[in-house]
Design a protein around this motif. Structure first.
Motif, PDB file in Angstrom:
ATOM      1  N   THR A  24       4.612 -16.066   5.506  1.00 20.40           N
ATOM      2  CA  THR A  24       4.060 -14.954   4.739  1.00 20.40           C
ATOM      3  C   THR A  24       2.670 -14.689   5.283  1.00 20.40           C
ATOM      4  O   THR A  24       1.875 -15.624   5.440  1.00 20.40           O
ATOM      5  CB  THR A  24       3.999 -15.309   3.234  1.00 20.40           C
ATOM      6  OG1 THR A  24       5.315 -15.666   2.811  1.00 20.40           O
ATOM      7  CG2 THR A  24       3.490 -14.152   2.408  1.00 20.40           C
ATOM      8  N   THR A  25       2.376 -13.434   5.596  1.00 20.07           N
ATOM      9  CA  THR A  25       1.116 -13.113   6.271  1.00 20.07           C
ATOM     10  C   THR A  25      -0.114 -13.285   5.390  1.00 20.07           C
ATOM     11  O   THR A  25      -1.205 -13.511   5.890  1.00 20.07           O
ATOM     12  CB  THR A  25       1.130 -11.681   6.840  1.00 20.07           C
ATOM     13  OG1 THR A  25       1.339 -10.754   5.768  1.00 20.07           O
ATOM     14  CG2 THR A  25       2.222 -11.517   7.889  1.00 20.07           C
ATOM     15  N   PHE A  72       5.154  -3.518 -10.419  1.00 20.03           N
ATOM     16  CA  PHE A  72       5.879  -3.724  -9.166  1.00 20.03           C
ATOM     17  C   PHE A  72       4.955  -4.424  -8.184  1.00 20.03           C
ATOM     18  O   PHE A  72       3.833  -3.974  -7.969  1.00 20.03           O
ATOM     19  CB  PHE A  72       6.361  -2.394  -8.583  1.00 20.03           C
ATOM     20  CG  PHE A  72       7.437  -1.745  -9.397  1.00 20.03           C
ATOM     21  CD1 PHE A  72       8.763  -1.887  -9.050  1.00 20.03           C
ATOM     22  CD2 PHE A  72       7.122  -1.002 -10.524  1.00 20.03           C
ATOM     23  CE1 PHE A  72       9.763  -1.297  -9.809  1.00 20.03           C
ATOM     24  CE2 PHE A  72       8.098  -0.409 -11.295  1.00 20.03           C
ATOM     25  CZ  PHE A  72       9.432  -0.557 -10.939  1.00 20.03           C
ATOM     26  N   ARG A  73       5.432  -5.529  -7.598  1.00 20.96           N
ATOM     27  CA  ARG A  73       4.717  -6.245  -6.541  1.00 20.96           C
ATOM     28  C   ARG A  73       5.673  -6.317  -5.354  1.00 20.96           C
ATOM     29  O   ARG A  73       6.665  -7.030  -5.379  1.00 20.96           O
ATOM     30  CB  ARG A  73       4.333  -7.663  -6.994  1.00 20.96           C
ATOM     31  CG  ARG A  73       3.366  -7.742  -8.159  1.00 20.96           C
ATOM     32  CD  ARG A  73       2.054  -6.988  -7.964  1.00 20.96           C
ATOM     33  NE  ARG A  73       1.286  -7.334  -6.821  1.00 20.96           N
ATOM     34  CZ  ARG A  73       0.116  -7.969  -6.851  1.00 20.96           C
ATOM     35  NH1 ARG A  73      -0.419  -8.332  -7.986  1.00 20.96           N
ATOM     36  NH2 ARG A  73      -0.537  -8.220  -5.736  1.00 20.96           N
ATOM     37  N   PHE A  74       5.369  -5.547  -4.324  1.00 25.71           N
ATOM     38  CA  PHE A  74       6.283  -5.427  -3.194  1.00 25.71           C
ATOM     39  C   PHE A  74       5.906  -6.331  -2.032  1.00 25.71           C
ATOM     40  O   PHE A  74       4.739  -6.603  -1.777  1.00 25.71           O
ATOM     41  CB  PHE A  74       6.317  -3.985  -2.684  1.00 25.71           C
ATOM     42  CG  PHE A  74       7.123  -3.059  -3.551  1.00 25.71           C
ATOM     43  CD1 PHE A  74       8.496  -3.168  -3.636  1.00 25.71           C
ATOM     44  CD2 PHE A  74       6.495  -2.070  -4.287  1.00 25.71           C
ATOM     45  CE1 PHE A  74       9.247  -2.308  -4.435  1.00 25.71           C
ATOM     46  CE2 PHE A  74       7.225  -1.198  -5.083  1.00 25.71           C
ATOM     47  CZ  PHE A  74       8.598  -1.324  -5.153  1.00 25.71           C
ATOM     48  N   ILE A  75       6.941  -6.733  -1.313  1.00 26.02           N
ATOM     49  CA  ILE A  75       6.792  -7.429  -0.043  1.00 26.02           C
ATOM     50  C   ILE A  75       7.828  -6.846   0.911  1.00 26.02           C
ATOM     51  O   ILE A  75       8.932  -6.484   0.492  1.00 26.02           O
ATOM     52  CB  ILE A  75       6.954  -8.958  -0.197  1.00 26.02           C
ATOM     53  CG1 ILE A  75       6.444  -9.668   1.054  1.00 26.02           C
ATOM     54  CG2 ILE A  75       8.372  -9.353  -0.528  1.00 26.02           C
ATOM     55  CD1 ILE A  75       5.896 -11.044   0.787  1.00 26.02           C
ATOM     56  N   ALA A  76       7.455  -6.706   2.176  1.00 26.49           N
ATOM     57  CA  ALA A  76       8.368  -6.221   3.207  1.00 26.49           C
ATOM     58  C   ALA A  76       8.740  -7.399   4.102  1.00 26.49           C
ATOM     59  O   ALA A  76       7.856  -8.057   4.660  1.00 26.49           O
ATOM     60  CB  ALA A  76       7.712  -5.111   4.026  1.00 26.49           C
ATOM     61  N   LEU A  77      10.027  -7.660   4.213  1.00 22.27           N
ATOM     62  CA  LEU A  77      10.526  -8.752   5.053  1.00 22.27           C
ATOM     63  C   LEU A  77      11.006  -8.178   6.374  1.00 22.27           C
ATOM     64  O   LEU A  77      11.900  -7.329   6.394  1.00 22.27           O
ATOM     65  CB  LEU A  77      11.672  -9.474   4.359  1.00 22.27           C
ATOM     66  CG  LEU A  77      11.387 -10.023   2.970  1.00 22.27           C
ATOM     67  CD1 LEU A  77      12.661 -10.594   2.355  1.00 22.27           C
ATOM     68  CD2 LEU A  77      10.297 -11.074   3.021  1.00 22.27           C
ATOM     69  N   LEU A  85       5.522  -9.550   4.684  1.00 21.91           N
ATOM     70  CA  LEU A  85       4.258  -8.809   4.631  1.00 21.91           C
ATOM     71  C   LEU A  85       4.042  -8.283   3.210  1.00 21.91           C
ATOM     72  O   LEU A  85       4.674  -7.314   2.801  1.00 21.91           O
ATOM     73  CB  LEU A  85       4.294  -7.638   5.624  1.00 21.91           C
ATOM     74  CG  LEU A  85       4.466  -8.064   7.072  1.00 21.91           C
ATOM     75  CD1 LEU A  85       5.743  -7.496   7.632  1.00 21.91           C
ATOM     76  CD2 LEU A  85       3.280  -7.631   7.870  1.00 21.91           C
ATOM     77  N   PRO A  86       3.131  -8.908   2.448  1.00 17.45           N
ATOM     78  CA  PRO A  86       2.913  -8.475   1.061  1.00 17.45           C
ATOM     79  C   PRO A  86       2.047  -7.223   0.969  1.00 17.45           C
ATOM     80  O   PRO A  86       1.190  -6.970   1.814  1.00 17.45           O
ATOM     81  CB  PRO A  86       2.199  -9.667   0.432  1.00 17.45           C
ATOM     82  CG  PRO A  86       1.512 -10.336   1.560  1.00 17.45           C
ATOM     83  CD  PRO A  86       2.364 -10.091   2.782  1.00 17.45           C
ATOM     84  N   PHE A 151       0.849  -4.723   5.557  1.00 17.64           N
ATOM     85  CA  PHE A 151       1.490  -3.703   4.731  1.00 17.64           C
ATOM     86  C   PHE A 151       0.393  -3.136   3.849  1.00 17.64           C
ATOM     87  O   PHE A 151      -0.098  -3.820   2.955  1.00 17.64           O
ATOM     88  CB  PHE A 151       2.591  -4.367   3.907  1.00 17.64           C
ATOM     89  CG  PHE A 151       3.542  -3.440   3.201  1.00 17.64           C
ATOM     90  CD1 PHE A 151       3.627  -2.094   3.505  1.00 17.64           C
ATOM     91  CD2 PHE A 151       4.389  -3.947   2.232  1.00 17.64           C
ATOM     92  CE1 PHE A 151       4.530  -1.263   2.846  1.00 17.64           C
ATOM     93  CE2 PHE A 151       5.296  -3.140   1.562  1.00 17.64           C
ATOM     94  CZ  PHE A 151       5.357  -1.789   1.877  1.00 17.64           C
ATOM     95  N   THR A 152      -0.023  -1.900   4.105  1.00 14.05           N
ATOM     96  CA  THR A 152      -1.210  -1.375   3.437  1.00 14.05           C
ATOM     97  C   THR A 152      -1.108   0.124   3.197  1.00 14.05           C
ATOM     98  O   THR A 152      -0.188   0.780   3.672  1.00 14.05           O
ATOM     99  CB  THR A 152      -2.464  -1.726   4.269  1.00 14.05           C
ATOM    100  OG1 THR A 152      -3.632  -1.440   3.529  1.00 14.05           O
ATOM    101  CG2 THR A 152      -2.482  -0.978   5.590  1.00 14.05           C
TER     102      THR A 152
END
Length: 161
Positions: A24-25, A72-77, A85-86, A151-152
């Motif tokens: 996880t970054t 919502f708390r997103f993360i991209a895998l 990438l949170p 991720f921003t």
């Protein structure tokens, strides 16, 4: 004929294989108690990478990690290299003039063929909160990040009132 069928089966099954979870970054952002590296969340990443196809920006699996239906708390895998990438921002629904949630949920739009996650509603991050805005996010290069990506926000939040 059997060899051709077997070769086709191997090629087609390999095309959907995702990389295993790597790292996880960012585990936590400043003054935010949400832990993207908790054992529970890492287990979710591993399971998603084993069982899901990309649903965002061609190669990412977008997951909402929040246990609350209001946040919502997103993360991209990344399915190619296993990185998680949170997204720093928490996403909420719409607020009234007093700053209380109205009960109207956020509008969240993304797809496998689009590089943007766009939201309408309220967002929060340490010293960077906005109520009733449209905001878009994307995976961007970041030479200062250990993994070179983040991720921003891809633009400044725009008021929709």
């Amino acid at each position: 004929m059997k060899k051709l069928f077997l070769l086709t089966l191997l090629i087609s099954s390999g095309a959907w294989a995702n990389a295993p979870y790597k790292a996880t970054t960012e585990c936590q952002f400043d003054y935010d108690d949400f832990n993207f590296c908790s054992k529970v969340n890492v287990a979710k990443y591993k399971n998603a990478l084993k069982t899901q196809k990309p649903n965002f920006n061609q190669k990412y699996i977008l997951l909402n990690l929040s246990s609350s239906p209001k946040i919502f708390r997103f993360i991209a895998l990344d399915t190619k290299n296993g990185l998680a990438l949170p997204l720093r921002d928490g996403i909420l629904g719409f607020k009234d003039k007093k700053g209380d949630l109205t009960g109207k949920p956020p509008v969240i739009q993304y797809s496998v063929n689009n590089s943007l996650l766009c939201t309408q509603g309220s967002i929060f991050a340490y010293r960077d909160d906005y109520d009733n805005v449209k905001t878009c996010y994307s995976i961007q290069d970041n030479e200062y990040s250990e993994y070179g990506k983040e991720f921003t926000r891809s633009d400044t939040p725009v008021s929709i009132n």
